[in-house]
Design a protein around this motif. Sequence first.
Motif, PDB file in Angstrom:
ATOM      1  N   UNK A 199       0.969  -1.230  -0.039  1.00  0.00           N
ATOM      2  CA  UNK A 199      -0.186  -0.139  -0.124  1.00  0.00           C
ATOM      3  C   UNK A 199       0.860   1.365   0.154  1.00  0.00           C
ATOM      4  N   UNK A 200       0.324   2.607  -0.352  1.00  0.00           N
ATOM      5  CA  UNK A 200       1.113   3.721  -0.477  1.00  0.00           C
ATOM      6  C   UNK A 200       1.795   4.127   0.915  1.00  0.00           C
ATOM      7  N   UNK A 201       0.998   3.780   2.004  1.00  0.00           N
ATOM      8  CA  UNK A 201       1.807   4.151   3.266  1.00  0.00           C
ATOM      9  C   UNK A 201       2.623   3.146   3.830  1.00  0.00           C
ATOM     10  N   UNK A 202       3.131   2.005   2.984  1.00  0.00           N
ATOM     11  CA  UNK A 202       3.790   1.012   3.615  1.00  0.00           C
ATOM     12  C   UNK A 202       5.164   1.108   2.838  1.00  0.00           C
ATOM     13  N   UNK A 203       6.120   0.578   3.824  1.00  0.00           N
ATOM     14  CA  UNK A 203       7.652   0.470   3.119  1.00  0.00           C
ATOM     15  C   UNK A 203       8.037  -1.137   3.320  1.00  0.00           C
ATOM     16  N   UNK A 204       8.378  -1.618   2.251  1.00  0.00           N
ATOM     17  CA  UNK A 204       8.911  -3.085   2.294  1.00  0.00           C
ATOM     18  C   UNK A 204      10.385  -2.747   3.154  1.00  0.00           C
ATOM     19  N   UNK A 205      10.610  -3.509   4.276  1.00  0.00           N
ATOM     20  CA  UNK A 205      11.595  -3.402   5.205  1.00  0.00           C
ATOM     21  C   UNK A 205      12.375  -4.568   5.018  1.00  0.00           C
ATOM     22  N   UNK A 206      12.043  -5.971   5.161  1.00  0.00           N
ATOM     23  CA  UNK A 206      12.681  -6.924   5.094  1.00  0.00           C
ATOM     24  C   UNK A 206      12.255  -8.050   4.303  1.00  0.00           C
ATOM     25  N   UNK A 207      13.048  -9.035   3.935  1.00  0.00           N
ATOM     26  CA  UNK A 207      12.837 -10.247   3.197  1.00  0.00           C
ATOM     27  C   UNK A 207      13.396 -11.375   3.986  1.00  0.00           C
ATOM     28  N   UNK A 208      12.567 -12.374   3.930  1.00  0.00           N
ATOM     29  CA  UNK A 208      12.931 -13.637   4.813  1.00  0.00           C
ATOM     30  C   UNK A 208      12.924 -14.898   4.009  1.00  0.00           C
ATOM     31  N   UNK A 209      14.057 -15.435   3.908  1.00  0.00           N
ATOM     32  CA  UNK A 209      14.337 -16.631   2.953  1.00  0.00           C
ATOM     33  C   UNK A 209      14.278 -17.844   3.754  1.00  0.00           C
ATOM     34  N   UNK A 210      13.463 -18.709   3.784  1.00  0.00           N
ATOM     35  CA  UNK A 210      13.570 -19.938   4.518  1.00  0.00           C
ATOM     36  C   UNK A 210      14.636 -20.799   4.371  1.00  0.00           C
ATOM     37  N   UNK A 211      15.069 -21.439   5.122  1.00  0.00           N
ATOM     38  CA  UNK A 211      16.295 -22.202   5.077  1.00  0.00           C
ATOM     39  C   UNK A 211      15.718 -23.577   4.230  1.00  0.00           C
ATOM     40  N   UNK A 212      16.450 -23.886   3.354  1.00  0.00           N
ATOM     41  CA  UNK A 212      16.076 -25.048   2.347  1.00  0.00           C
ATOM     42  C   UNK A 212      16.272 -26.354   3.146  1.00  0.00           C
ATOM     43  N   UNK A 213      15.458 -27.424   2.833  1.00  0.00           N
ATOM     44  CA  UNK A 213      15.508 -28.819   3.465  1.00  0.00           C
ATOM     45  C   UNK A 213      16.534 -29.419   2.828  1.00  0.00           C
ATOM     46  N   UNK A 214      17.165 -30.542   3.473  1.00  0.00           N
ATOM     47  CA  UNK A 214      18.083 -31.403   2.856  1.00  0.00           C
ATOM     48  C   UNK A 214      17.733 -31.727   1.372  1.00  0.00           C
ATOM     49  N   UNK A 215      18.683 -32.113   0.618  1.00  0.00           N
ATOM     50  CA  UNK A 215      18.555 -32.444  -0.776  1.00  0.00           C
ATOM     51  C   UNK A 215      17.785 -31.696  -1.624  1.00  0.00           C
ATOM     52  N   UNK A 216      18.267 -30.386  -1.357  1.00  0.00           N
ATOM     53  CA  UNK A 216      17.416 -29.231  -2.448  1.00  0.00           C
ATOM     54  C   UNK A 216      18.616 -29.024  -3.259  1.00  0.00           C
ATOM     55  N   UNK A 217      18.029 -29.014  -4.549  1.00  0.00           N
ATOM     56  CA  UNK A 217      18.982 -28.437  -5.684  1.00  0.00           C
ATOM     57  C   UNK A 217      18.325 -27.220  -6.353  1.00  0.00           C
ATOM     58  N   UNK A 218      19.099 -26.239  -6.891  1.00  0.00           N
ATOM     59  CA  UNK A 218      18.493 -25.061  -7.368  1.00  0.00           C
ATOM     60  C   UNK A 218      19.440 -24.762  -8.982  1.00  0.00           C
ATOM     61  N   UNK A 219      18.684 -23.983  -9.564  1.00  0.00           N
ATOM     62  CA  UNK A 219      19.525 -23.575 -10.729  1.00  0.00           C
ATOM     63  C   UNK A 219      18.740 -22.076 -11.395  1.00  0.00           C
ATOM     64  N   UNK A 220      19.581 -21.152 -11.754  1.00  0.00           N
ATOM     65  CA  UNK A 220      19.001 -20.032 -12.229  1.00  0.00           C
ATOM     66  C   UNK A 220      19.767 -19.741 -13.742  1.00  0.00           C
ATOM     67  N   UNK A 221      19.016 -19.828 -14.816  1.00  0.00           N
ATOM     68  CA  UNK A 221      19.547 -19.693 -16.039  1.00  0.00           C
ATOM     69  C   UNK A 221      18.708 -18.513 -16.865  1.00  0.00           C
ATOM     70  N   UNK A 222      19.458 -17.825 -17.396  1.00  0.00           N
ATOM     71  CA  UNK A 222      18.595 -16.958 -18.449  1.00  0.00           C
ATOM     72  C   UNK A 222      19.608 -16.485 -19.795  1.00  0.00           C
ATOM     73  N   UNK A 223      18.939 -16.165 -20.704  1.00  0.00           N
ATOM     74  CA  UNK A 223      19.631 -15.681 -21.967  1.00  0.00           C
ATOM     75  C   UNK A 223      19.452 -14.264 -22.331  1.00  0.00           C
ATOM     76  N   UNK A 224      20.373 -13.593 -22.366  1.00  0.00           N
ATOM     77  CA  UNK A 224      20.394 -12.364 -22.727  1.00  0.00           C
ATOM     78  C   UNK A 224      21.243 -11.990 -24.003  1.00  0.00           C
TER      79      UNK A 224
END
Lengths: 297, 166
Positions: free
Chosen positions: A163-188
């Motif tokens: 909302x217009x009267x709000x400020x984003x103050x913090x982002x919480x990233x939950x811890x990954x569980x075991x055996x988690x894999x990830x990947x980020x790919x992009x083409x520019x």
Amino acid sequence: MKPAAFEYIVPDSLEQALSILQEHGEEAKILAGGQSLVPAMNFRMLQPTLLVDLNKLEELDHIRRNEAGDLLVGAMTRHRRLEFDNLVAQYAPLLHESIPSIAHPQIRNRGTLGGSLVHADPAAELPVIALAVDAQIKVQSIGGERTIPSVEFFQGMFTTDINPDEILVEVAIPESSARTGWAFKEIARRAGDYAMMGIAVRITLDEDGVCEKACLVYLNAGDGPMEAVEAAKILEGQPRDDQAFEAAAEKASQDEIDPLGNMHANVDFQRHLANVLTLRALDLAFQRADVDRGENL
Amino acid sequence: MKKTLHPIKITVNGIESTHAVEPRLLLSDFLRQDMELTGTHVGCEHGVCGACTVLLDGEAVRSCLTFAVQIDGHQITTVEGLGSNPDELHPLQQAFWDAHGLQCGFCTAGILMTIIPFLEANPHPSEEKIREALSGNLCRCTGYQNIVDAVKLAAERGVGQPNPDD
């Protein structure tokens, strides 16, 4: 190519910033890193009457972990700090992997996590990452604070639940569980340009290597970060398997994303890129999860 | 809207000064018009071309995407801050001279200010890294090959490595 005149306030506490927003509402615009806002002002696409500059609020520039294991990142934390931070590399590897793809170092030196999330550009990396890691977004107003799951925060083209009267103050990233894999790919077309297509993948395997949970999110593929829920369902319950990968890539790229096309890539080509990037990202994410599984056997 | 001027105290190329600026004044225009430091060039004014790159507290930033009023209390280095005097080039500038790393020169100041912190962080960069570092600076003469060579030459000459005299 010069911004229209505006009033400028640089509060030295969050409370002061919030009360200014409370008073001025939609007339006021928050200045974080300015790397999307100032171009829009230079083009006079935006002509706010008041800028509230958060750059003196050191309380919003932090990276730490809480007792639950969440990684807490302040809204004014700059991309460049995220890029080289050890906690981010260890506890939010998907975020870490995506940062070098965000514009150029000169932009990353100024741009902030909170600014990018609130801007909600469908072609931006960080909203996609937020969705893929299930980031919890904390916003604050004079009236109090609320925490919004990423999946509810993003509401379309340059639109969020804030909302217009709000400020984003913090982002919480939950811890990954075991055996988690990830990947980020992009083409520019060139390092630092807007990507023609991009994907963030996060998967969790069980002890036998069967996919328990999958999440695939695409950038520049619709009017916001685009999650391919059906493609994820194809992968869940399956071991690492080329046919499952191909079926998921086909589902996501043909049915679930909704790319708009642009001068460098038409819709068909964007779908093609999404297909190819999905296969590459899944392959890497499963490999990483398998490595993690090996260590946990 | 009435003009409100904001006082700022800044250090540009090692010299501290105070000014009164309108909030909408871009750092790039402040440097060129108020400070008369026209070495910082203005190309696209929306963060794409890199011609206006300067150092803010030692880090490369787009001066067209920052307001002068935000620089209160901070340090700026422009291309005029390189080299000890106009007749003695900074070693990076000398490398660009020797390798013919410029044609019209419009993009050069921004490239130099991009490469200074890059070589400090990466004193022995690969060509791939150099090209990536240059990706945020457009050269419309398309003299990229010689620009890459100039950065390589500068790295070979030890630009970016700690000065033994320091």
